[in-house]
Write a protein that holds these residues in place. Structure first.
Motif, PDB file in Angstrom:
ATOM      1  N   GLY A  27      41.129  49.782  40.417  1.00 38.71           N
ATOM      2  CA  GLY A  27      41.249  50.456  39.121  1.00 38.71           C
ATOM      3  C   GLY A  27      40.697  49.582  38.010  1.00 38.71           C
ATOM      4  N   ALA A  28      39.841  48.613  38.371  1.00 36.97           N
ATOM      5  CA  ALA A  28      39.271  47.718  37.359  1.00 36.97           C
ATOM      6  C   ALA A  28      38.296  48.484  36.469  1.00 36.97           C
ATOM      7  CB  ALA A  28      38.535  46.575  38.062  1.00 36.97           C
ATOM      8  N   ALA A  29      38.147  48.011  35.230  1.00 41.21           N
ATOM      9  CA  ALA A  29      37.176  48.641  34.336  1.00 41.21           C
ATOM     10  C   ALA A  29      35.769  48.264  34.795  1.00 41.21           C
ATOM     11  CB  ALA A  29      37.411  48.198  32.909  1.00 41.21           C
ATOM     12  N   PHE A  30      35.648  47.037  35.298  1.00 39.90           N
ATOM     13  CA  PHE A  30      34.365  46.629  35.871  1.00 39.90           C
ATOM     14  C   PHE A  30      34.587  45.535  36.911  1.00 39.90           C
ATOM     15  CE2 PHE A  30      35.133  45.116  31.645  1.00 39.90           C
ATOM     16  CZ  PHE A  30      35.305  43.755  31.864  1.00 39.90           C
ATOM     17  N   GLY A  31      33.652  45.457  37.848  1.00 39.82           N
ATOM     18  CA  GLY A  31      33.734  44.453  38.892  1.00 39.82           C
ATOM     19  C   GLY A  31      32.345  43.886  39.115  1.00 39.82           C
ATOM     20  N   GLY A  36      40.865  29.609  46.025  1.00 37.94           N
ATOM     21  CA  GLY A  36      41.681  30.789  46.307  1.00 37.94           C
ATOM     22  C   GLY A  36      41.581  31.814  45.210  1.00 37.94           C
ATOM     23  N   THR A  37      42.383  32.842  45.366  1.00 41.22           N
ATOM     24  CA  THR A  37      42.352  33.965  44.432  1.00 41.22           C
ATOM     25  C   THR A  37      43.011  33.598  43.109  1.00 41.22           C
ATOM     26  OG1 THR A  37      42.430  35.456  46.282  1.00 41.22           O
ATOM     27  CG2 THR A  37      43.148  36.367  44.183  1.00 41.22           C
ATOM     28  N   VAL A  38      42.445  34.097  42.024  1.00 38.80           N
ATOM     29  CA  VAL A  38      43.081  33.922  40.717  1.00 38.80           C
ATOM     30  C   VAL A  38      43.395  35.319  40.198  1.00 38.80           C
ATOM     31  CG1 VAL A  38      42.829  33.047  38.362  1.00 38.80           C
ATOM     32  CG2 VAL A  38      41.694  31.875  40.261  1.00 38.80           C
ATOM     33  N   ARG A  39      44.675  35.557  39.969  1.00 37.63           N
ATOM     34  CA  ARG A  39      45.071  36.853  39.390  1.00 37.63           C
ATOM     35  C   ARG A  39      45.953  36.577  38.195  1.00 37.63           C
ATOM     36  NH1 ARG A  39      49.483  40.322  40.292  1.00 37.63           N
ATOM     37  NH2 ARG A  39      50.161  39.069  42.058  1.00 37.63           N
ATOM     38  N   VAL A  40      45.519  37.030  37.038  1.00 42.19           N
ATOM     39  CA  VAL A  40      46.264  36.755  35.812  1.00 42.19           C
ATOM     40  C   VAL A  40      46.446  38.073  35.052  1.00 42.19           C
ATOM     41  CG1 VAL A  40      46.337  35.352  33.724  1.00 42.19           C
ATOM     42  CG2 VAL A  40      45.120  34.508  35.725  1.00 42.19           C
ATOM     43  N   ASP A  41      47.702  38.309  34.612  1.00 40.29           N
ATOM     44  CA  ASP A  41      47.989  39.551  33.880  1.00 40.29           C
ATOM     45  C   ASP A  41      47.308  39.583  32.524  1.00 40.29           C
ATOM     46  OD1 ASP A  41      49.392  40.669  35.873  1.00 40.29           O
ATOM     47  OD2 ASP A  41      51.364  40.062  35.132  1.00 40.29           O
ATOM     48  N   ASP A  42      47.247  38.403  31.860  1.00 37.71           N
ATOM     49  CA  ASP A  42      46.540  38.346  30.579  1.00 37.71           C
ATOM     50  C   ASP A  42      45.803  37.006  30.523  1.00 37.71           C
ATOM     51  OD1 ASP A  42      45.592  38.216  28.038  1.00 37.71           O
ATOM     52  OD2 ASP A  42      47.442  38.943  27.091  1.00 37.71           O
ATOM     53  N   ILE A  43      44.525  37.052  30.825  1.00 35.76           N
ATOM     54  CA  ILE A  43      43.750  35.806  30.931  1.00 35.76           C
ATOM     55  C   ILE A  43      43.659  35.092  29.581  1.00 35.76           C
ATOM     56  CG2 ILE A  43      41.475  36.930  30.615  1.00 35.76           C
ATOM     57  CD1 ILE A  43      42.151  34.047  33.052  1.00 35.76           C
ATOM     58  N   THR A  44      43.720  35.869  28.493  1.00 36.80           N
ATOM     59  CA  THR A  44      43.565  35.230  27.176  1.00 36.80           C
ATOM     60  C   THR A  44      44.781  34.356  26.854  1.00 36.80           C
ATOM     61  OG1 THR A  44      44.548  37.109  26.033  1.00 36.80           O
ATOM     62  CG2 THR A  44      42.156  37.143  26.292  1.00 36.80           C
ATOM     63  N   LYS A  45      45.893  34.569  27.595  1.00 35.06           N
ATOM     64  CA  LYS A  45      47.092  33.737  27.368  1.00 35.06           C
ATOM     65  C   LYS A  45      47.214  32.651  28.427  1.00 35.06           C
ATOM     66  CE  LYS A  45      49.789  37.020  24.755  1.00 35.06           C
ATOM     67  NZ  LYS A  45      49.747  38.410  25.167  1.00 35.06           N
ATOM     68  N   ASP A  46      46.251  32.586  29.338  1.00 35.62           N
ATOM     69  CA  ASP A  46      46.312  31.612  30.424  1.00 35.62           C
ATOM     70  C   ASP A  46      45.960  30.224  29.885  1.00 35.62           C
ATOM     71  OD1 ASP A  46      46.295  31.769  33.643  1.00 35.62           O
ATOM     72  OD2 ASP A  46      44.948  30.172  32.948  1.00 35.62           O
ATOM     73  N   VAL A  68      38.110  41.448  28.585  1.00 36.94           N
ATOM     74  CA  VAL A  68      38.831  41.183  29.826  1.00 36.94           C
ATOM     75  C   VAL A  68      40.218  40.671  29.465  1.00 36.94           C
ATOM     76  CG1 VAL A  68      38.908  39.849  31.966  1.00 36.94           C
ATOM     77  CG2 VAL A  68      36.709  40.588  31.036  1.00 36.94           C
ATOM     78  N   VAL A  69      41.239  41.399  29.892  1.00 36.13           N
ATOM     79  CA  VAL A  69      42.619  40.915  29.728  1.00 36.13           C
ATOM     80  C   VAL A  69      43.184  40.687  31.131  1.00 36.13           C
ATOM     81  CG1 VAL A  69      44.907  41.406  28.796  1.00 36.13           C
ATOM     82  CG2 VAL A  69      42.859  42.077  27.501  1.00 36.13           C
ATOM     83  N   SER A  70      43.265  41.779  31.919  1.00 36.33           N
ATOM     84  CA  SER A  70      43.657  41.596  33.317  1.00 36.33           C
ATOM     85  C   SER A  70      42.473  40.980  34.043  1.00 36.33           C
ATOM     86  CB  SER A  70      43.968  42.939  33.959  1.00 36.33           C
ATOM     87  OG  SER A  70      45.127  43.481  33.418  1.00 36.33           O
ATOM     88  N   TYR A  71      42.745  39.959  34.853  1.00 34.98           N
ATOM     89  CA  TYR A  71      41.647  39.231  35.498  1.00 34.98           C
ATOM     90  C   TYR A  71      41.986  38.989  36.970  1.00 34.98           C
ATOM     91  CZ  TYR A  71      38.588  35.183  36.451  1.00 34.98           C
ATOM     92  OH  TYR A  71      37.667  34.313  36.975  1.00 34.98           O
ATOM     93  N   GLY A  74      37.762  42.940  36.016  1.00 35.50           N
ATOM     94  CA  GLY A  74      38.365  42.850  34.688  1.00 35.50           C
ATOM     95  C   GLY A  74      38.869  44.191  34.211  1.00 35.50           C
ATOM     96  N   HIS A  75      39.873  44.128  33.322  1.00 37.48           N
ATOM     97  CA  HIS A  75      40.380  45.343  32.691  1.00 37.48           C
ATOM     98  C   HIS A  75      40.829  44.991  31.278  1.00 37.48           C
ATOM     99  CE1 HIS A  75      42.550  49.012  31.949  1.00 37.48           C
ATOM    100  NE2 HIS A  75      41.987  49.524  33.041  1.00 37.48           N
ATOM    101  N   PRO A  76      40.560  45.866  30.300  1.00 41.97           N
ATOM    102  CA  PRO A  76      40.932  45.525  28.924  1.00 41.97           C
ATOM    103  C   PRO A  76      42.436  45.537  28.658  1.00 41.97           C
ATOM    104  CG  PRO A  76      39.899  47.696  29.025  1.00 41.97           C
ATOM    105  CD  PRO A  76      39.785  47.106  30.386  1.00 41.97           C
ATOM    106  N   GLU A  77      43.230  46.103  29.605  1.00 42.60           N
ATOM    107  CA  GLU A  77      44.685  46.077  29.394  1.00 42.60           C
ATOM    108  C   GLU A  77      45.320  45.030  30.302  1.00 42.60           C
ATOM    109  OE1 GLU A  77      46.143  50.062  30.020  1.00 42.60           O
ATOM    110  OE2 GLU A  77      44.448  50.793  28.829  1.00 42.60           O
ATOM    111  N   ALA A  78      46.537  44.604  29.896  1.00 44.77           N
ATOM    112  CA  ALA A  78      47.213  43.539  30.655  1.00 44.77           C
ATOM    113  C   ALA A  78      47.905  44.100  31.899  1.00 44.77           C
ATOM    114  CB  ALA A  78      48.235  42.859  29.757  1.00 44.77           C
TER     115      ALA A  78
END
Ligand code: ADP
Length: 674
Positions: free
Chosen positions: A307-311, A358-368, A387-390, A409-413
């Motif tokens: 369900g990503a906005a882009f990949g 390994g995999t990096v999954r962050v709910d809000d990358i801008t706060k990482d 990109v917020v969800s990453y 990436g996705h613009p929402e968290a």
């Protein structure tokens, strides 16, 4: 039953008429009543008392109570001399309604409230006591039942609510509070629409209509509104509440919160559909050998699944500046969206992926904490896709090399879940294998191309000297006198040179087939005649086998490339002789069927196993054990197959290992000349 004659009551000094009346009344009273003298011996009792005790006491013998066993309310035995009647007599006070339990001889127990009252004669002297026993068993039982029911309702996991027929909430249990968020005080007295979403209000009317008709509504799946304003899925069971006359006076509603069940169903469904997608991706990428195709497929499908906005897939490349990641495929966004920003570099955010950590999954990358640490942009460049969800998953080869990374990436968290992670990781593994295969394939393809190039070049270079060699030998041969002994040697040399020249021609043909340049020239000729001639010439040089032609027709005109068809026949005949060293016969036949000419060459030699039959038509393929002692290049059948298929025909073999082979080819009688 008259338990005491009126005459006996008379003894107590009451007027006779009154005594008679009270005697009757006493005996027929629906309430148990009995009397004792001052010592406590039972002196009289009525019918209801006998019923209650379940026995008839003995006058003047039974003390205080007609029941043999009495208990306190907590179930402990109560000594008869301590029963209310006994205590009244002993203590001289009336005891009112102190509840006890009596046991009948049949074992049944009853809750009884005794009301013992002292009696006196006219002189004011104590004569005994009269006791009224009220049976409260039923009341206690229903109270008990009700208490139990209330406890059940309160402890139920389901929300249980009752309401009047006009929808006013009348009861609200603990779970209703938990599920809907309103307390009992907040809900009771309110209309049921409190918890019904606006767009579902008509549901309530329909339900109430059914309830009015005494019908039950079971497992009705719908949504209800919580105090917080969220709609939750519930399964409702609504039953009419009837009064003692059987009239519907309200409804009880059990609402089961099925959020978890729905979630489970949905996740199961999602899981199944993801699995299906994975299967499809797996199949597709394993069937493809083009890197671009594989990666585009992987990026498209995974972007959709997450369900990503882009990949995107980035290659892990090294260039003169060190690491640099090359955008290779993109899904969900135009390429221009990335191109102006340059490629991602070895920053804190990207390095775990390209280092294969390994995999990096962050709910809000801008706060990482890893985010925004690198100049010049300190975060995403201006104008970058938001990109917020990453989510980033490395694509690692079997040997451990990080081929690249899949980024989403996705613009929402909070858009990506652990579930997505698992899926993408599994796709990444499959993609890595497919990419390695594709790389191998590319390498093989390149090597093959090199080989073809060499064969083409070598055969071309060989052709010229062999042709001139053959020319000079022919001149010498012609100049030698007919009886010269050297003539025999020259002829042998010429025959060897012819063989060499044939081999070179075959190699040249292979190279022309590869480049699509094998020329054809169609004419009309008699195939039966051609077979006849070829068989004759071949028989001339074959001493070991008889070549027997069984013509199905005297004449069989076809439109084809005569030289090429001759090449095929020679090839099949020479193979038949070559691969049947222990036999001495080769059958050749020609026939016509369905506007097609069919030629068959049958030998009684080594035969070919089923699995080899497919392969012998590929170039340079030779059956292993024959290759060691029978010479050949493994290209004759390859060229023949190409020739026949260029005639829109078919070349095939029927054979069994050890039992000889029959090679067939069929070509249409008329070629549509293009
Ligand atoms: P070559 O005969 O030069 O090896 P071909 O392309 O004509 O090449 O044949 C390919 C392979 O097929 C041969 O090496 C041989 O193993 C097998 N083959 C061809 N014809 C026969 C036959 N008549 N009987 C048994 N095996 C055969």
């Amino acid at each position: 039953m008259i338990t005491q004659r009126p005459g006996e009551l008379q003894k107590k000094g009451l007027p006779a008429a009154f005594n008679q009346l009270t005697g009757q009344l006493f005996d027929n009273l629906p309430i148990a009543i009995y009397t004792c003298d001052k010592e406590g011996f039972i002196t009289s009792f009525n019918h209801a008392a006998v019923e209650l005790w379940g026995r008839t006491p003995e006058i003047g013998k039974d003390l205080w109570c007609g029941s043999l066993k009495i208990f306190q309310l907590n179930g402990d035995p109560l000594n008869p001399d301590n029963c209310p009647m006994a205590r009244t007599l002993k203590e001289g006070v009336a005891i009112e309604g102190e509840e006890i339990i009596i046991q009948r001889p049949d074992g049944t127990r009853l809750n009884v409230q005794p009301f013992p009252v002292l009696t006196f004669n006219e002189a004011g002297e104590l004569t005994g006591a009269v006791n009224t026993l009220i049976d409260v068993t039923e009341q206690r039982n229903s109270e008990g039942k009700q208490a139990m029911l209330a406890a059940i309702i309160e402890s139920s996991e389901d929300a249980i609510v009752s309401k009047t027929l006009n929808g006013t909430i009348t009861t609200w249990n603990n779970s209703a509070e938990r599920v809907f968020g309103y307390t009992e005080q907040e809900a009771v007295g309110k209309h049921i629409t409190l918890i019904i979403p606006k767009n579902r209000r008509q549901e309530e009317d329909e339900i109430i209509e059914k309830i009015r008709h005494g019908e039950k509504v079971e497992h009705y799946e719908t949504y209800r509104l919580t105090k917080a304003g969220t709609e939750i899925p519930v399964s409702l069971t609504i039953s009419p509440i009837l009064n003692s006359k059987g009239e519907v006076i309200g409804a009880s509603k059990i609402a089961r919160d099925i959020t978890r069940q729905k979630d489970a169903e949905e996740s199961l469904q999602r899981y199944a559909s993801n699995l299906e997608t994975l299967n499809i991706v797996g199949k597709m990428i394993s069937e493809r050998l083009e890197v671009q195709d594989i990666l585009q497929q992987v990026t498209d499908v995974t972007t959709q699944v997450t369900g990503a906005a882009f990949g995107a897939f980035f290659y892990n490349k090294f260039d003169e500046h060190g690491e640099s990641y090359m955008l290779y495929t993109l899904s969900g966004a135009p390429r221009e969206a990335f191109e102006k920003f340059g490629m991602p570099r070895n920053t804190a955010v990207f390095s775990p992926t390209f280092n294969g950590e390994g995999t990096v999954r962050v709910d809000d990358i801008t706060k990482d904490p890893r985010y925004g640490k690198n100049s010049p942009h300190a975060g995403m460049p201006k104008g970058h896709l938001p990109v917020v969800s990453y989510l980033a998953v490395p694509v690692i080869s079997k040997s451990g090399t990080v081929i690249g990374g899949l980024f989403y990436g996705h613009p929402e968290a909070g858009k990506f879940t652990s579930h997505h992670e698992v899926i993408i990781e599994s796709v990444a593994t499959q993609a890595a294998i497919a990419l390695e295969n594709a790389k191998l394939y590319e390498e093989i393809k390149k090597l093959n191309e090199k080989k073809d190039e060499f064969i083409g070049l070598a055969s071309h270079e060989l052709k010229t000297p062999v042709t001139s060699l053959s020319g000079y030998l022919q001149i010498i041969n012609r100049r030698l006198p007919a009886d010269d002994v050297n003539k025999g040697f020259i002829e042998k040399a010429l025959s060897q040179i012819n063989k060499l020249s044939d081999l070179i021609s075959d190699l040249l043909d292979v190279s022309k087939i590869e480049t699509g340049q094998l020329p054809f020239s169609f004419t009309s000729f008699d195939l039966a005649q051609l077979l006849h001639e070829v068989t004759e010439v071949m028989q001339y040089s074959t001493k070991t086998h008889r070549l027997v032609l069984n013509p199905g027709a005297d004449k069989l005109m076809v439109t084809a490339d005569k030289q090429r068809i001759e090449q095929v026949i020679i090839n099949l005949l020479s193979n038949a002789v070559k691969y049947s060293p222990g036999a001495d016969l080769v059958n050749i036949s020609v026939s016509m069927a369905d506007n097609k000419a069919v030629v068959a060459v049958q030998d009684f030699g080594l035969g070919i196993s089923k699995e080899q039959q497919e392969r012998i038509f590929t170039r340079f393929y030779r059956v292993e054990d024959m290759a060691t002692h029978i010479s050949g290049l493994g290209i004759g059948l390859f060229i023949s197959k190409e020739i026949i298929s260029r005639h829109k025909g078919r070349l095939w073999v029927e054979s069994e290992q050890g039992n000889g082979s029959t090679f067939f080819f069929e070509i249409p009688l008329d070629q549509e000349l293009t």
